[in-house]
Write a protein that holds these residues in place. Structure first.
Motif, PDB file in Angstrom:
ATOM      1  N   UNK A 143      22.064 -45.765  -9.690  1.00 41.20           N
ATOM      2  CA  UNK A 143      22.653 -44.443  -9.508  1.00 41.20           C
ATOM      3  C   UNK A 143      21.653 -43.287  -9.527  1.00 41.20           C
ATOM      4  N   UNK A 144      20.540 -43.420 -10.224  1.00 38.82           N
ATOM      5  CA  UNK A 144      19.602 -42.308 -10.346  1.00 38.82           C
ATOM      6  C   UNK A 144      18.787 -42.156  -9.073  1.00 38.82           C
ATOM      7  N   UNK A 145      18.727 -40.921  -8.562  1.00 42.04           N
ATOM      8  CA  UNK A 145      17.946 -40.631  -7.370  1.00 42.04           C
ATOM      9  C   UNK A 145      16.592 -40.065  -7.762  1.00 42.04           C
ATOM     10  N   UNK A 156      15.569 -32.372  -0.237  1.00 42.40           N
ATOM     11  CA  UNK A 156      15.011 -33.710  -0.064  1.00 42.40           C
ATOM     12  C   UNK A 156      16.007 -34.564   0.694  1.00 42.40           C
ATOM     13  N   UNK A 157      15.604 -35.751   1.059  1.00 40.99           N
ATOM     14  CA  UNK A 157      16.493 -36.693   1.753  1.00 40.99           C
ATOM     15  C   UNK A 157      16.643 -37.932   0.886  1.00 40.99           C
ATOM     16  N   UNK A 158      17.874 -38.470   0.849  1.00 40.15           N
ATOM     17  CA  UNK A 158      18.122 -39.689   0.100  1.00 40.15           C
ATOM     18  C   UNK A 158      18.775 -40.726   1.006  1.00 40.15           C
ATOM     19  N   UNK A 211      19.776 -33.321   1.337  1.00 40.56           N
ATOM     20  CA  UNK A 211      20.448 -32.791   0.155  1.00 40.56           C
ATOM     21  C   UNK A 211      19.651 -31.602  -0.357  1.00 40.56           C
ATOM     22  N   UNK A 212      20.355 -30.561  -0.796  1.00 42.64           N
ATOM     23  CA  UNK A 212      19.698 -29.457  -1.498  1.00 42.64           C
ATOM     24  C   UNK A 212      20.402 -29.234  -2.826  1.00 42.64           C
ATOM     25  N   UNK A 213      19.614 -28.885  -3.824  1.00 48.88           N
ATOM     26  CA  UNK A 213      20.127 -28.542  -5.149  1.00 48.88           C
ATOM     27  C   UNK A 213      19.572 -27.175  -5.497  1.00 48.88           C
ATOM     28  N   UNK A 214      20.486 -26.240  -5.813  1.00 53.55           N
ATOM     29  CA  UNK A 214      20.100 -24.872  -6.150  1.00 53.55           C
ATOM     30  C   UNK A 214      20.781 -24.461  -7.443  1.00 53.55           C
ATOM     31  N   UNK A 215      20.080 -23.635  -8.231  1.00 59.00           N
ATOM     32  CA  UNK A 215      20.675 -23.099  -9.450  1.00 59.00           C
ATOM     33  C   UNK A 215      19.882 -21.878  -9.903  1.00 59.00           C
ATOM     34  N   UNK A 216      20.587 -20.917 -10.485  1.00 58.55           N
ATOM     35  CA  UNK A 216      19.944 -19.742 -11.071  1.00 58.55           C
ATOM     36  C   UNK A 216      19.732 -19.923 -12.573  1.00 58.55           C
ATOM     37  N   UNK A 217      20.120 -21.067 -13.099  1.00 61.31           N
ATOM     38  CA  UNK A 217      19.985 -21.351 -14.526  1.00 61.31           C
ATOM     39  C   UNK A 217      18.508 -21.555 -14.854  1.00 61.31           C
ATOM     40  N   UNK A 218      18.076 -21.035 -15.997  1.00 66.49           N
ATOM     41  CA  UNK A 218      16.710 -21.259 -16.467  1.00 66.49           C
ATOM     42  C   UNK A 218      16.630 -22.717 -16.909  1.00 66.49           C
TER      43      UNK A 218
END
Length: 148
Positions: A94-96, A111-113, A73-80
Motif C-alpha cells: 500500500x505505501x507509495x 509524481x507518477x505512480x 498524482x499531485x499532493x498539496x497542503x498549506x500545513x506546516x
C-alpha cells in the motif's frame, strides 16, 4: 569576479550544501510500512494509531487514468508539515512514498505512480503541530489503456 574567488566560493557552497540537506531513510527506520498490504496497516506501521483530520490536504489525480502504469498524482497542503506519506489500495503493497519535509518547506509534490486497478490514493500529512491530516482521491484505471 576572478576565477580563483569563484572557485573558492563554489567549493565552500559544495561543502555546506550537503550539511543543509538531510533525509530520513523510512525504508530502514520503518520497514513494516513497505510490506503492509492495506492502507490502514501501512499508516499504523509508519505513524502508529492516529486519527487524522480530514482537512488541509489536496490529492489530485485524473478521474479516469488511461494508463495504470503512469498515473499522475499531485499532493498539496498549506500545513506546516514534518512528513508527507502517500498510500494506495490497488497494489499488493500500500505505501507509495514518504517525504521528509524540511522546516518551512512547501508541500506541492507531483509524481507518477503505478496502479494495478482502480482504487483510492490517500495522503497523510504529519504537521509540526503534532497533528495528522488526510486527503484522498478515488480514480478509475482503464483496462488496456483504452479509457473504458
Amino acid at each position: 569576479m576572478d576565477r580563483r574567488k569563484f572557485m573558492s566560493l563554489s567549493m565552500v557552497a559544495a561543502a555546506v550544501l550537503p550539511a543543509s540537506l538531510s533525509a530520513i531513510d523510512f525504508r530502514a527506520t520503518k520497514p513494516d510500512t513497505w510490506t503492509a498490504h492495506t492502507v490502514a496497516d501501512s499508516i499504523k506501521a509508519l505513524y502508529g494509531d492516529i486519527k487524522p483530520e480530514e482537512k488541509g490536504v489536496k490529492v489530485k489525480a485524473p478521474k479516469v487514468a488511461s494508463n495504470g502504469g503512469a498515473v499522475p498524482v499531485t499532493v498539496e497542503s498549506d500545513i506546516d508539515a514534518k512528513t508527507v506519506a502517500v498510500f494506495q489500495d490497488a497494489n499488493p503493497e500500500a505505501t507509495v512514498c514518504v517525504f521528509d519535509v524540511q522546516e518551512g518547506g512547501i508541500v506541492d509534490y507531483g509524481f507518477k505512480i503505478k496502479m494495478k486497478k482502480s482504487g483510492t490514493i490517500t495522503a497523510i500529512v504529519e504537521g509540526r503541530d503534532g497533528k495528522f491530516y488526510v486527503g484522498n482521491v478515488t480514480l478509475e484505471v482503464a483496462l488496456g489503456g483504452c479509457e473504458g
